[in-house]
Scaffold this motif. Sequence first.
Motif, PDB file in Angstrom:
ATOM      1  N   VAL A 263       6.322  -0.493  -0.801  1.00  0.00           N
ATOM      2  CA  VAL A 263       6.894  -1.549   0.026  1.00  0.00           C
ATOM      3  C   VAL A 263       5.714  -2.181   0.757  1.00  0.00           C
ATOM      4  O   VAL A 263       4.945  -1.480   1.422  1.00  0.00           O
ATOM      5  CB  VAL A 263       7.924  -0.979   1.022  1.00  0.00           C
ATOM      6  CG1 VAL A 263       8.479  -2.071   1.912  1.00  0.00           C
ATOM      7  CG2 VAL A 263       9.042  -0.250   0.286  1.00  0.00           C
ATOM      8  N   THR A 264       5.553  -3.513   0.622  1.00  0.00           N
ATOM      9  CA  THR A 264       4.368  -4.157   1.176  1.00  0.00           C
ATOM     10  C   THR A 264       4.616  -5.618   1.511  1.00  0.00           C
ATOM     11  O   THR A 264       5.526  -6.248   0.978  1.00  0.00           O
ATOM     12  CB  THR A 264       3.175  -4.055   0.198  1.00  0.00           C
ATOM     13  OG1 THR A 264       2.013  -4.638   0.784  1.00  0.00           O
ATOM     14  CG2 THR A 264       3.470  -4.734  -1.129  1.00  0.00           C
TER      15      THR A 264
ATOM     16  N   CYS B 143      -0.467  -8.477   2.549  1.00  0.00           N
ATOM     17  CA  CYS B 143      -1.522  -9.094   3.350  1.00  0.00           C
ATOM     18  C   CYS B 143      -1.986  -8.240   4.519  1.00  0.00           C
ATOM     19  O   CYS B 143      -3.049  -8.489   5.081  1.00  0.00           O
ATOM     20  CB  CYS B 143      -1.099 -10.474   3.858  1.00  0.00           C
ATOM     21  SG  CYS B 143       0.266 -10.427   5.027  1.00  0.00           S
ATOM     22  N   TYR B 144      -1.213  -7.215   4.886  1.00  0.00           N
ATOM     23  CA  TYR B 144      -1.596  -6.406   6.038  1.00  0.00           C
ATOM     24  C   TYR B 144      -1.331  -4.913   5.816  1.00  0.00           C
ATOM     25  O   TYR B 144      -2.169  -4.088   6.108  1.00  0.00           O
ATOM     26  CB  TYR B 144      -0.877  -6.893   7.296  1.00  0.00           C
ATOM     27  CG  TYR B 144      -1.396  -6.248   8.559  1.00  0.00           C
ATOM     28  CD1 TYR B 144      -2.637  -6.604   9.084  1.00  0.00           C
ATOM     29  CD2 TYR B 144      -0.648  -5.278   9.215  1.00  0.00           C
ATOM     30  CE1 TYR B 144      -3.115  -5.996  10.235  1.00  0.00           C
ATOM     31  CE2 TYR B 144      -1.130  -4.681  10.369  1.00  0.00           C
ATOM     32  CZ  TYR B 144      -2.360  -5.042  10.874  1.00  0.00           C
ATOM     33  OH  TYR B 144      -2.836  -4.438  12.016  1.00  0.00           O
ATOM     34  N   CYS B 145      -0.142  -4.591   5.323  1.00  0.00           N
ATOM     35  CA  CYS B 145       0.177  -3.182   5.148  1.00  0.00           C
ATOM     36  C   CYS B 145       0.983  -2.924   3.886  1.00  0.00           C
ATOM     37  O   CYS B 145       1.710  -3.784   3.405  1.00  0.00           O
ATOM     38  CB  CYS B 145       0.916  -2.626   6.364  1.00  0.00           C
ATOM     39  SG  CYS B 145       2.496  -3.418   6.678  1.00  0.00           S
ATOM     40  N   CYS B 146       0.824  -1.708   3.379  1.00  0.00           N
ATOM     41  CA  CYS B 146       1.550  -1.270   2.196  1.00  0.00           C
ATOM     42  C   CYS B 146       1.875   0.199   2.356  1.00  0.00           C
ATOM     43  O   CYS B 146       0.997   1.008   2.673  1.00  0.00           O
ATOM     44  CB  CYS B 146       0.693  -1.482   0.947  1.00  0.00           C
ATOM     45  SG  CYS B 146       1.452  -0.865  -0.584  1.00  0.00           S
ATOM     46  N   TYR B 147       3.127   0.551   2.132  1.00  0.00           N
ATOM     47  CA  TYR B 147       3.545   1.942   2.148  1.00  0.00           C
ATOM     48  C   TYR B 147       3.808   2.370   0.708  1.00  0.00           C
ATOM     49  O   TYR B 147       4.729   1.866   0.065  1.00  0.00           O
ATOM     50  CB  TYR B 147       4.797   2.128   3.013  1.00  0.00           C
ATOM     51  CG  TYR B 147       5.382   3.518   2.896  1.00  0.00           C
ATOM     52  CD1 TYR B 147       4.618   4.639   3.214  1.00  0.00           C
ATOM     53  CD2 TYR B 147       6.681   3.716   2.464  1.00  0.00           C
ATOM     54  CE1 TYR B 147       5.134   5.921   3.086  1.00  0.00           C
ATOM     55  CE2 TYR B 147       7.215   4.984   2.349  1.00  0.00           C
ATOM     56  CZ  TYR B 147       6.435   6.076   2.659  1.00  0.00           C
ATOM     57  OH  TYR B 147       6.948   7.332   2.523  1.00  0.00           O
ATOM     58  N   LEU B 148       2.972   3.240   0.205  1.00  0.00           N
ATOM     59  CA  LEU B 148       3.142   3.801  -1.135  1.00  0.00           C
ATOM     60  C   LEU B 148       4.126   4.952  -1.011  1.00  0.00           C
ATOM     61  O   LEU B 148       3.789   6.043  -0.557  1.00  0.00           O
ATOM     62  CB  LEU B 148       1.788   4.271  -1.686  1.00  0.00           C
ATOM     63  CG  LEU B 148       1.782   4.970  -3.036  1.00  0.00           C
ATOM     64  CD1 LEU B 148       2.422   4.114  -4.114  1.00  0.00           C
ATOM     65  CD2 LEU B 148       0.369   5.332  -3.431  1.00  0.00           C
ATOM     66  N   SER B 149       5.368   4.682  -1.374  1.00  0.00           N
ATOM     67  CA  SER B 149       6.427   5.640  -1.096  1.00  0.00           C
ATOM     68  C   SER B 149       6.628   6.675  -2.189  1.00  0.00           C
ATOM     69  O   SER B 149       7.132   7.763  -1.907  1.00  0.00           O
ATOM     70  CB  SER B 149       7.742   4.911  -0.829  1.00  0.00           C
ATOM     71  OG  SER B 149       8.002   3.983  -1.847  1.00  0.00           O
TER      72      SER B 149
END
Length: 132
Positions: A61-62, A65-71
Amino acid sequence: MEITYKTDFTPSVDDIVEVYDNSGLVRPTTDKERIGKMFKNSDLVVTAWDGDTLVGIARSVTDFCYCCYLSDLAVKKDYQKAGIGKQLVYKTKETIGEQTMLLLLAAPSAMEYYPKIGMDSVDNGFIIKREK
């Protein structure tokens, strides 16, 4: 074995469930509707293929441009220790770009894996766990 990676294709729920169950990653695989929603509502899915066989998957979920959570990061057991998980993480990072931070919560059994592929540990996180 020649592994190919895709970022433009979401596999079938049955293929996803097979990878999860085979890899040892605990997800609600008996609830296929929920698995389908998890992927429908994800922003980035990176997959690893041996021919027509799905062997690994990274779901994120991203905002790109700033953050991404690799779930989710899962690789079938017969393909583990071949660098596929590492490549799935690298392909995820490559896709989200250099301005975007990549964060994940590791399963207890994988705590030693992530530093080996160049990820730093963080101590400043907090969580509200799911109720179901």
